[in-house]
Design an enzyme around this catalytic site. Sequence first.
Site, PDB file in Angstrom:
ATOM      1  N   ARG A  35      31.927   7.472 -24.827  1.00  0.00           N
ATOM      2  CA  ARG A  35      32.354   8.157 -23.581  1.00  0.00           C
ATOM      3  C   ARG A  35      33.830   7.882 -23.310  1.00  0.00           C
ATOM      4  O   ARG A  35      34.548   8.757 -22.820  1.00  0.00           O
ATOM      5  CB  ARG A  35      31.473   7.700 -22.411  1.00  0.00           C
ATOM      6  CG  ARG A  35      30.001   7.946 -22.729  1.00  0.00           C
ATOM      7  CD  ARG A  35      29.157   8.458 -21.607  1.00  0.00           C
ATOM      8  NE  ARG A  35      27.860   8.832 -22.169  1.00  0.00           N
ATOM      9  CZ  ARG A  35      26.699   8.286 -21.857  1.00  0.00           C
ATOM     10  NH1 ARG A  35      26.632   7.371 -20.909  1.00  0.00           N
ATOM     11  NH2 ARG A  35      25.583   8.670 -22.438  1.00  0.00           N
ATOM     12  N   GLU A 179      10.858   3.571 -19.637  1.00  0.00           N
ATOM     13  CA  GLU A 179      11.654   4.803 -19.775  1.00  0.00           C
ATOM     14  C   GLU A 179      11.303   5.583 -21.045  1.00  0.00           C
ATOM     15  O   GLU A 179      11.901   5.376 -22.099  1.00  0.00           O
ATOM     16  CB  GLU A 179      13.150   4.455 -19.764  1.00  0.00           C
ATOM     17  CG  GLU A 179      14.039   5.683 -19.850  1.00  0.00           C
ATOM     18  CD  GLU A 179      15.539   5.368 -19.789  1.00  0.00           C
ATOM     19  OE1 GLU A 179      15.902   4.183 -19.674  1.00  0.00           O
ATOM     20  OE2 GLU A 179      16.336   6.309 -19.861  1.00  0.00           O
ATOM     21  N   LYS A 221      10.692   5.528 -15.419  1.00  0.00           N
ATOM     22  CA  LYS A 221      11.983   6.229 -15.500  1.00  0.00           C
ATOM     23  C   LYS A 221      11.843   7.375 -16.501  1.00  0.00           C
ATOM     24  O   LYS A 221      12.101   7.205 -17.705  1.00  0.00           O
ATOM     25  CB  LYS A 221      13.079   5.234 -15.908  1.00  0.00           C
ATOM     26  CG  LYS A 221      14.445   5.886 -16.071  1.00  0.00           C
ATOM     27  CD  LYS A 221      15.581   4.887 -16.056  1.00  0.00           C
ATOM     28  CE  LYS A 221      16.881   5.586 -16.400  1.00  0.00           C
ATOM     29  NZ  LYS A 221      18.065   4.800 -16.159  1.00  0.00           N
ATOM     30  N   SER A 263      19.128  11.067 -16.049  1.00  0.00           N
ATOM     31  CA  SER A 263      19.728  12.400 -15.933  1.00  0.00           C
ATOM     32  C   SER A 263      19.759  13.126 -17.279  1.00  0.00           C
ATOM     33  O   SER A 263      19.763  14.358 -17.303  1.00  0.00           O
ATOM     34  CB  SER A 263      21.108  12.352 -15.288  1.00  0.00           C
ATOM     35  OG  SER A 263      22.003  11.512 -15.980  1.00  0.00           O
ATOM     36  N   GLY A 264      19.813  12.406 -18.377  1.00  0.00           N
ATOM     37  CA  GLY A 264      19.579  12.993 -19.694  1.00  0.00           C
ATOM     38  C   GLY A 264      20.606  13.987 -20.203  1.00  0.00           C
ATOM     39  O   GLY A 264      20.309  14.739 -21.122  1.00  0.00           O
ATOM     40  N   GLY A 265      21.779  14.034 -19.578  1.00  0.00           N
ATOM     41  CA  GLY A 265      22.797  14.982 -20.025  1.00  0.00           C
ATOM     42  C   GLY A 265      22.797  16.288 -19.243  1.00  0.00           C
ATOM     43  O   GLY A 265      23.533  17.223 -19.587  1.00  0.00           O
TER      44      GLY A 265
HETATM   45  P1  13P Z   1      21.522   9.209 -18.211  1.00  0.00           P
HETATM   46  O1  13P Z   1      21.257   9.329 -16.730  1.00  0.00           O
HETATM   47  O2  13P Z   1      22.927   9.415 -18.574  1.00  0.00           O
HETATM   48  O3  13P Z   1      20.528  10.001 -19.023  1.00  0.00           O
HETATM   49  O4  13P Z   1      21.235   7.709 -18.592  1.00  0.00           O
HETATM   50  C1  13P Z   1      20.034   7.149 -18.216  1.00  0.00           C
HETATM   51  C2  13P Z   1      19.920   5.803 -18.727  1.00  0.00           C
HETATM   52  O5  13P Z   1      18.861   5.271 -18.804  1.00  0.00           O
HETATM   53  C3  13P Z   1      21.103   5.069 -19.122  1.00  0.00           C
HETATM   54  O6  13P Z   1      20.769   3.762 -19.124  1.00  0.00           O
END
Ligand code: 13P
Length: 348
Positions: A35, A179, A221, A263-265
């Site tokens: 990033r 998650e 999550k 958020s996953g992108g």
């Molecule tokens: P994002 O919200 O960017 O998908 O990241 C989630 C996450 O678990 C990062 O630790």
Amino acid sequence: MKTDQQPLVTTARQLMAGKKGILAMDESTATCNKRFKAQGIPETEEYRRKYRELLVTTHGLEEYINGAILFDETIKQSTVAGDLFIDILVKKGIIPGIKVDAGTVSMAGFMGEKVTEGLDGLRERLAAYKKLGARFAKWRAVFSIGTNTPTVTCIKTNANVLAQYAALCQETGLVPFVEPEVLMDGGHSIEKCAEVTNQVLQAVFNALHRHRVNLEGIILKPNMVLPGIDHPIQNNNDEIARATIACLLNCVPASVPGIAFLSGGQPTLLATERLNAMHRLFNASLPWALTFSFSRALQQPALEIWKGNDANINAAQQSLLHRAACNHAACMGSYTPEMEKVIPNLIY
Ligand code: 13P
């Protein structure tokens, strides 16, 4: 419930209280560097430290954020003035957590599928993180949707590993964030994502039961149920909210205190709008707290403003605070596009 698990349950409830969310700032060194590279920021330990200092010292973050997930490097780092990040968070009333998985590797014999590593020595690592002050942990499993994936073997393997991790966390007195992420890459429909997410969540809860994990002391999550990014039909926010809530109601027992989305992108604003739609449509009828545990959808605008330059720290912090405030509003179903005009010069 065993009496010694009461602190776990209390922590899980504290993490989900007050319609606040979780700041995921647990990017591995490789992910953080990726990033940084995209923004022309030097990929060094000192710049990662500076950036995490920016995040944790954001004034007022605790108004919208209950917990922060740290990475191994970060949990041991301090501000330039010498204050440990973890101490700063605790002083603000933000509960510190820690990513404990060791990332994913290719699953032997299953082309394109991944299994998450990190169980070896986990009991000892969890104890060490608890000593440092962590009160919860996180472990991510990933599933990609393809013609023949995810396979039942991949789903069951990762579900079992997640359950073993969760059991070890609870033994140590840490709340496990469980998650399982169904990725949004690909050309699949929202219906396909719903089918796979249902399958994955059912396998995960099945494994959690078999491993005697106390559901009152975990946080789920998950991904939102979305069409693949390359699918021709991109559903609207209400359709996504309905598909996501239907899936969660079908799979997640009411004893789970909270669900905090990754958020996953997703584009930053869409993540907020979709969370808001879920609360606008379903708020009163949900058995668990429903909030955010975003990394990119909270941090990306701030990172793009900061760009590694000290002169931009204040503006970047305002951006982080703004996204946290918008997502807090989304948890009440009261987010509106007008909120984005409050800080007019931010780029999203
Ligand atoms: P994002 O919200 O960017 O998908 O990241 C989630 C996450 O678990 C990062 O630790």
